[in-house]
Scaffold this motif. Structure first.
Motif, PDB file in Angstrom:
ATOM      1  N   GLU A   9     -30.589   3.296 -19.189  1.00  0.00           N
ATOM      2  CA  GLU A   9     -29.516   3.729 -19.892  1.00  0.00           C
ATOM      3  C   GLU A   9     -28.099   3.414 -19.135  1.00  0.00           C
ATOM      4  N   ARG A  10     -28.386   4.020 -18.017  1.00  0.00           N
ATOM      5  CA  ARG A  10     -27.090   3.737 -17.061  1.00  0.00           C
ATOM      6  C   ARG A  10     -26.642   2.162 -17.197  1.00  0.00           C
ATOM      7  N   LEU A  11     -27.548   1.571 -16.967  1.00  0.00           N
ATOM      8  CA  LEU A  11     -27.175  -0.140 -16.806  1.00  0.00           C
ATOM      9  C   LEU A  11     -26.565  -0.688 -18.174  1.00  0.00           C
ATOM     10  N   LEU A  12     -27.192  -0.176 -19.149  1.00  0.00           N
ATOM     11  CA  LEU A  12     -26.561  -0.390 -20.525  1.00  0.00           C
ATOM     12  C   LEU A  12     -25.180   0.082 -20.935  1.00  0.00           C
ATOM     13  N   ASN A  13     -25.036   1.220 -20.503  1.00  0.00           N
ATOM     14  CA  ASN A  13     -23.685   1.964 -20.760  1.00  0.00           C
ATOM     15  C   ASN A  13     -22.621   1.343 -19.905  1.00  0.00           C
ATOM     16  N   GLU A  14     -23.154   1.150 -18.676  1.00  0.00           N
ATOM     17  CA  GLU A  14     -21.909   0.852 -17.412  1.00  0.00           C
ATOM     18  C   GLU A  14     -21.373  -0.547 -17.706  1.00  0.00           C
ATOM     19  N   ASN A  15     -22.276  -1.435 -18.553  1.00  0.00           N
ATOM     20  CA  ASN A  15     -22.241  -2.827 -18.703  1.00  0.00           C
ATOM     21  C   ASN A  15     -21.649  -3.277 -20.182  1.00  0.00           C
ATOM     22  N   VAL A  16     -21.984  -2.516 -21.016  1.00  0.00           N
ATOM     23  CA  VAL A  16     -21.615  -3.031 -22.343  1.00  0.00           C
ATOM     24  C   VAL A  16     -20.193  -3.214 -22.579  1.00  0.00           C
ATOM     25  N   ASN A  17     -19.132  -2.384 -21.905  1.00  0.00           N
ATOM     26  CA  ASN A  17     -17.839  -2.535 -22.210  1.00  0.00           C
ATOM     27  C   ASN A  17     -17.237  -3.640 -21.201  1.00  0.00           C
ATOM     28  N   TYR A  18     -18.133  -3.804 -19.895  1.00  0.00           N
ATOM     29  CA  TYR A  18     -17.562  -4.626 -18.855  1.00  0.00           C
ATOM     30  C   TYR A  18     -17.832  -6.192 -18.913  1.00  0.00           C
ATOM     31  N   PHE A  19     -18.978  -6.521 -19.557  1.00  0.00           N
ATOM     32  CA  PHE A  19     -19.099  -7.844 -19.739  1.00  0.00           C
ATOM     33  C   PHE A  19     -17.866  -8.542 -20.384  1.00  0.00           C
ATOM     34  N   PRO A  20     -17.272  -7.896 -21.726  1.00  0.00           N
ATOM     35  CA  PRO A  20     -16.454  -8.779 -22.485  1.00  0.00           C
ATOM     36  C   PRO A  20     -15.191  -8.913 -21.645  1.00  0.00           C
ATOM     37  N   THR A  21     -14.919  -8.239 -20.562  1.00  0.00           N
ATOM     38  CA  THR A  21     -13.595  -8.360 -19.854  1.00  0.00           C
ATOM     39  C   THR A  21     -13.644  -9.305 -18.874  1.00  0.00           C
ATOM     40  N   ILE A  22     -14.768 -10.007 -18.564  1.00  0.00           N
ATOM     41  CA  ILE A  22     -15.005 -11.008 -17.591  1.00  0.00           C
ATOM     42  C   ILE A  22     -14.203 -12.117 -18.141  1.00  0.00           C
ATOM     43  N   SER A  23     -13.415 -12.917 -17.423  1.00  0.00           N
ATOM     44  CA  SER A  23     -12.737 -14.160 -17.976  1.00  0.00           C
ATOM     45  C   SER A  23     -13.789 -15.023 -18.314  1.00  0.00           C
ATOM     46  N   HIS A  24     -13.211 -15.744 -19.626  1.00  0.00           N
ATOM     47  CA  HIS A  24     -14.159 -16.982 -20.034  1.00  0.00           C
ATOM     48  C   HIS A  24     -14.453 -18.020 -18.969  1.00  0.00           C
ATOM     49  N   GLU A  25     -13.417 -18.254 -18.169  1.00  0.00           N
ATOM     50  CA  GLU A  25     -13.821 -19.299 -17.153  1.00  0.00           C
ATOM     51  C   GLU A  25     -14.937 -18.855 -16.030  1.00  0.00           C
ATOM     52  N   VAL A  26     -14.959 -17.382 -15.640  1.00  0.00           N
ATOM     53  CA  VAL A  26     -15.938 -16.900 -14.954  1.00  0.00           C
ATOM     54  C   VAL A  26     -17.292 -16.945 -15.724  1.00  0.00           C
ATOM     55  N   LEU A  27     -17.163 -16.382 -16.746  1.00  0.00           N
ATOM     56  CA  LEU A  27     -18.411 -16.244 -17.856  1.00  0.00           C
ATOM     57  C   LEU A  27     -19.268 -17.710 -17.977  1.00  0.00           C
ATOM     58  N   GLU A  28     -18.406 -18.664 -18.150  1.00  0.00           N
ATOM     59  CA  GLU A  28     -18.789 -19.920 -18.439  1.00  0.00           C
ATOM     60  C   GLU A  28     -19.104 -21.122 -17.204  1.00  0.00           C
ATOM     61  N   GLU A  29     -18.876 -20.650 -16.218  1.00  0.00           N
ATOM     62  CA  GLU A  29     -18.857 -21.553 -14.894  1.00  0.00           C
ATOM     63  C   GLU A  29     -20.318 -21.818 -14.688  1.00  0.00           C
ATOM     64  N   ARG A  30     -20.664 -23.111 -14.554  1.00  0.00           N
ATOM     65  CA  ARG A  30     -22.026 -23.471 -14.212  1.00  0.00           C
ATOM     66  C   ARG A  30     -22.186 -24.018 -12.680  1.00  0.00           C
ATOM     67  N   LYS A  31     -22.963 -23.610 -11.971  1.00  0.00           N
ATOM     68  CA  LYS A  31     -23.178 -24.388 -11.010  1.00  0.00           C
ATOM     69  C   LYS A  31     -24.510 -25.471 -11.043  1.00  0.00           C
ATOM     70  N   PRO A  32     -24.613 -26.436 -10.471  1.00  0.00           N
ATOM     71  CA  PRO A  32     -25.749 -27.269 -10.418  1.00  0.00           C
ATOM     72  C   PRO A  32     -27.350 -26.434 -10.638  1.00  0.00           C
ATOM     73  N   GLY A  33     -27.872 -26.638 -11.792  1.00  0.00           N
ATOM     74  CA  GLY A  33     -29.396 -26.298 -11.740  1.00  0.00           C
ATOM     75  C   GLY A  33     -29.422 -24.778 -12.231  1.00  0.00           C
ATOM     76  N   LYS A  34     -28.038 -24.208 -12.376  1.00  0.00           N
ATOM     77  CA  LYS A  34     -28.213 -22.753 -12.630  1.00  0.00           C
ATOM     78  C   LYS A  34     -27.405 -22.273 -13.985  1.00  0.00           C
ATOM     79  N   TRP A  35     -27.723 -21.139 -14.527  1.00  0.00           N
ATOM     80  CA  TRP A  35     -27.181 -20.625 -15.752  1.00  0.00           C
ATOM     81  C   TRP A  35     -25.870 -20.135 -15.496  1.00  0.00           C
ATOM     82  N   SER A  36     -24.793 -20.262 -16.329  1.00  0.00           N
ATOM     83  CA  SER A  36     -23.552 -19.534 -16.294  1.00  0.00           C
ATOM     84  C   SER A  36     -23.845 -17.974 -16.521  1.00  0.00           C
TER      85      SER A  36
END
Length: 146
Positions: A9-36
């Motif tokens: 519950e803590r993990l969900l509640n701490e992050n549900v509003n946080y994830f959308p605040t991360i910039s699109h550039e940071v969210l979508e950046e891919r490193k070779p062989g890794k997920w964004s």
């Protein structure tokens, strides 16, 4: 089990509003062989879908329950999480996991001992699968936040 639920519950509640605040550039950046970071959140969504089914099915399917693996890479690609709106993705992840919490809170103590046979023949129980799910979630949330 109660500690795992509280952590979940803590993990969900701490992050549900946080994830959308991360910039699109940071969210979508891919490193070779890794997920964004966005694809990691998509992977967590796929994991929620599969584990919701597992945590539910084990209560009515013949025992021992046989754990079915899924192709994580194909699902992330097919679901196109990289191009999904972060608000929609976050809400999907949040709602699915809230339902898993509902199941975890209502599971009977004897059900926690139900045996699960993994694809390699090893056996675990429902309690292990549920607590491991929370650890898996925390691991990937830490990757998103790093």
């Amino acid at each position: 089990m109660q500690n795992a639920i509280l952590k979940f519950e803590r993990l969900l509640n701490e992050n549900v509003n946080y994830f959308p605040t991360i910039s699109h550039e940071v969210l979508e950046e891919r490193k070779p062989g890794k997920w964004s970071k966005k694809e990691i959140l998509g992977h967590l969504t796929d994991s929620a879908i599969h584990n919701l089914v597992r945590f539910t099915e084990i209560n009515y399917i013949a025992k021992p329950y046989h754990h079915r693996p899924y192709n994580q890479i194909d699902l992330v690609n097919l679901n196109q999480y990289q191009t999904m709106d972060i608000d929609q993705l976050t809400q999907l992840w949040f709602v699915l996991n809230n339902q898993i919490i509902r199941i975890m809170k209502s599971v009977k103590d004897e059900a926690l001992d139900y045996k699960i046979v993994l694809s390699d023949g090893a056996e675990i129980d429902l309690k292990f699968l549920m607590t491991d799910y929370v650890e898996h979630l925390e691991h990937h949330i830490n990757q998103i936040k790093s």
